[in-house]
Write an enzyme that holds these catalytic residues in place. Structure first.
Site, PDB file in Angstrom:
ATOM      1  N   CYS A  78       6.760   6.112  -1.538  1.00  0.00           N
ATOM      2  CA  CYS A  78       6.517   5.097  -0.506  1.00  0.00           C
ATOM      3  C   CYS A  78       7.787   4.385  -0.056  1.00  0.00           C
ATOM      4  O   CYS A  78       7.739   3.610   0.903  1.00  0.00           O
ATOM      5  CB  CYS A  78       5.527   4.062  -1.025  1.00  0.00           C
ATOM      6  SG  CYS A  78       6.155   3.200  -2.469  1.00  0.00           S
TER       7      CYS A  78
ATOM      8  N   CYS B  93       3.198   3.626  -8.694  1.00  0.00           N
ATOM      9  CA  CYS B  93       3.881   2.335  -8.534  1.00  0.00           C
ATOM     10  C   CYS B  93       4.435   1.837  -9.870  1.00  0.00           C
ATOM     11  O   CYS B  93       5.384   1.055  -9.894  1.00  0.00           O
ATOM     12  CB  CYS B  93       2.936   1.300  -7.970  1.00  0.00           C
ATOM     13  SG  CYS B  93       1.993   1.875  -6.546  1.00  0.00           S
TER      14      CYS B  93
HETATM   15 FE1  FES Z   1       4.909   1.611  -3.081  1.00  0.00          FE
HETATM   16 FE2  FES Z   1       3.090   0.790  -4.785  1.00  0.00          FE
HETATM   17  S1  FES Z   1       2.757   1.577  -2.802  1.00  0.00           S
HETATM   18  S2  FES Z   1       5.184   0.922  -5.090  1.00  0.00           S
END
Ligand code: FES
Length: 126
Positions: A33, A102
């Site tokens: 992400c 994450c």
């Molecule tokens: Fe990026 Fe959780 S969505 S660290």
């Protein structure tokens, strides 16, 4: 979606901020992400005597960073190196499956900081 422990560490993160006299600083970005975590370690006699983090990321990333810093504070570098994302997720009482990635951010940043510290000391990275 998140349990009480995760919400507690998200809304009241431990060890957040900057450590002015850090021995080493390291940052990692999530390949999934692009979110970021920066870790500051103060190391004395092979032990993490203080730690801070800054996370630009989701609630799970902030809660995981908070928990990871709590788990390694006061530990030797060897003990801190042994930290896994499963330890972090377990200590948080679990994360929803799509949020497991994450929890890797803080662990990766801690490992990177420890290795940078070893290199700075003239040692081989682990
Ligand atoms: Fe990026 Fe959780 S969505 S660290």
């Amino acid at each position: 979606m998140y349990n009480e422990t995760v919400m507690d560490h998200f809304t009241n993160p431990r060890n957040v901020g900057v450590l002015e006299d850090a021995s080493v600083v390291a940052e990692t970005a999530s390949p999934e992400c692009g979110d970021l975590t920066k870790i500051y370690l103060k190391i004395i006699d092979n032990r993490i005597v203080d730690i801070r983090f800054q996370t630009l990321g989701c609630a799970a990333a902030i809660a995981s960073s908070s928990m990871a810093t709590e788990l390694v504070k006061g530990k030797t570098l060897e003990e801190a190196w042994a930290l896994t994302k499963d330890d972090v997720v377990g200590a948080l009482g679990g994360l929803p499956e799509p949020k497991i990635h994450c929890s890797v951010l803080a662990e990766d940043a801690i490992h990177k900081a420890i290795n940078q510290y070893r290199i700075d000391q003239g040692l081989l990275p682990w």
